[in-house]
Design an enzyme around this catalytic site. Structure first.
Site, PDB file in Angstrom:
ATOM      1  N   GLU A  46    -141.922  -4.116 -42.007  1.00 28.30           N
ATOM      2  CA  GLU A  46    -142.074  -5.561 -41.898  1.00 28.30           C
ATOM      3  C   GLU A  46    -140.974  -6.293 -42.666  1.00 28.30           C
ATOM      4  O   GLU A  46    -140.448  -7.313 -42.208  1.00 28.30           O
ATOM      5  CB  GLU A  46    -143.449  -5.985 -42.438  1.00 28.30           C
ATOM      6  CG  GLU A  46    -144.626  -5.362 -41.706  1.00 28.30           C
ATOM      7  CD  GLU A  46    -145.089  -4.048 -42.321  1.00 28.30           C
ATOM      8  OE1 GLU A  46    -146.297  -3.777 -42.244  1.00 28.30           O
ATOM      9  OE2 GLU A  46    -144.244  -3.301 -42.871  1.00 28.30           O
ATOM     10  N   ARG A 184    -138.420  22.160 -39.372  1.00 29.58           N
ATOM     11  CA  ARG A 184    -138.428  22.266 -40.840  1.00 29.58           C
ATOM     12  C   ARG A 184    -138.085  20.925 -41.490  1.00 29.58           C
ATOM     13  O   ARG A 184    -138.695  20.524 -42.483  1.00 29.58           O
ATOM     14  CB  ARG A 184    -137.415  23.320 -41.298  1.00 29.58           C
ATOM     15  CG  ARG A 184    -137.848  24.760 -41.133  1.00 29.58           C
ATOM     16  CD  ARG A 184    -136.789  25.697 -41.707  1.00 29.58           C
ATOM     17  NE  ARG A 184    -137.179  27.089 -41.603  1.00 29.58           N
ATOM     18  CZ  ARG A 184    -136.447  28.103 -42.062  1.00 29.58           C
ATOM     19  NH1 ARG A 184    -135.281  27.859 -42.657  1.00 29.58           N
ATOM     20  NH2 ARG A 184    -136.877  29.341 -41.940  1.00 29.58           N
TER      21      ARG A 184
END
Length: 342
Positions: A46, A184
């Site tokens: 935001e 990973r």
């Protein structure tokens, strides 16, 4: 909201222990600002969306709608509450995909914005938003990491030939090996067992993909492992779970955590990982360790690779997901990848 989810995915692998979040600000059918949470400890989606609004469009904020893929936070962490920012800039309408199940938020941001007179709508693309942050939600609901099991097997169902005296198998293709390193990079930690550490001497690092190096974990209940193994080279943090910690056995960047018995070792590991805010765990082997997670129903997702052109006749059998059918199947440079989701 689809754009919010698209933006949020850009933070995959870098926001943990925070969620991936995207935000889009719209006025009169035009996007005037957008952003996503790039990295843990840095500004939230935001904030980045509001900052991206050009100076000429700042006056439009007071009649705009902000779309956010997760409820704006309402607490002080490393950054101030995002709901307070939305209130302060005067945005009158907020559309949220899903609430944040983190106990520090869990509806608090929505309540605070509504109390300030903001029109808040919740539930647009909720299922997609929850799937995107499945690791984050699992951590906060179950108080343990999201657990991904991963292995590769031959066409006749073996993961290794060394039980019958053979050599280490190259089951993965070059392309699927790269895909594994990408996986990973998206997880907080990787776990292997004693035999895998002894036989394969893995580094458990990312060398075929860009991203954050995961925390390396190994189970060594009887303290068999030599400090000369790659896991203990000191380049990245490593944790050893053992019944018998040996003081000063390993060098820098290696911590030994005492666990008491084989029956309790998995809950003990998961409890410890939760305490240090590890939100996702990739279990890479070996077969006995993987099967122990399956038998204990401690897994959320399994990614199983099959090389259809390789048979060996005998070896170490692959783990068994009895009663589970794959939810998705794909090809990765010739090998078949099956995805199982609980």
């Amino acid at each position: 909201m689809r754009r919010c989810l698209q933006l949020a995915r850009n933070g995959n692998g870098s926001t943990s222990p925070n969620p991936m979040v995207g935000a889009v600000i719209v006025c009169d059918g035009r996007i005037i600002g957008e952003g996503y949470h790039i990295r843990a400890g840095e500004p939230h989606a935001e904030v980045n969306a509001v900052r991206s609004v050009p100076e000429l469009d700042r006056a439009l904020l007071v009649r705009s709608t902000i779309y956010v893929s997760l409820e704006p936070c309402s607490h002080y962490g490393k950054t101030p509450p995002c709901c307070d920012l939305i209130i302060s800039v005067g945005i009158p309408r907020v559309v949220i995909a899903t609430t944040d199940f983190n106990s520090l938020v869990n509806g608090g941001g929505i309540e605070r914005m509504r109390a300030a007179g903001i029109d808040v709508t919740v539930g647009l693309f909720a299922e997609e938003a929850r799937w995107l942050n499945k690791k984050f939600f699992t951590f906060h609901k179950l108080h343990r990491p999201y657990i991904i099991l991963k292995w590769a097997h031959t066409a006749d169902g073996f993961i290794d030939a060394r039980r019958s005296g053979g050599k280490a198998l190259a089951i993965s293709t070059k392309g699927s090996f790269v895909a594994m390193h990408k996986l990973r990079s998206e997880c907080d930690a990787i776990l292997v067992g004693t035999n895998t550490a002894l036989l394969d001497n893995p580094s458990l690092t990312i060398c075929e993909w860009c991203g954050r190096q995961p925390l390396r974990l190994v189970v060594d209940r009887e303290s068999k492992l030599s400090p000369s193994l790659n896991l203990f080279n000191g380049t990245h943090p490593t944790i050893v779970y053992t019944n018998n910690p040996v003081p000063d056995k390993f060098g820098k960047n290696v911590e030994q955590i005492k666990v008491d018995s084989a029956e309790k070792i998995l809950p003990a590991i998961l409890s410890h990982l939760a305490s240090i805010k590890v939100g996702s765990l990739l279990v890479e082997g070996g077969a006995a360790l993987l099967q122990s997670f399956i038998d204990a129903n401690l897994w959320d997702e399994a990614r199983v690779e099959c090389n259809p052109n390789l048979t060996i006749g005998d070896g170490v059998p692959a783990p068994q997901l009895n009663g589970w059918s794959h939810s998705e199947e794909s090809l990765c440079f010739g090998n078949k990848i099956s995805l199982f989701v609980r």
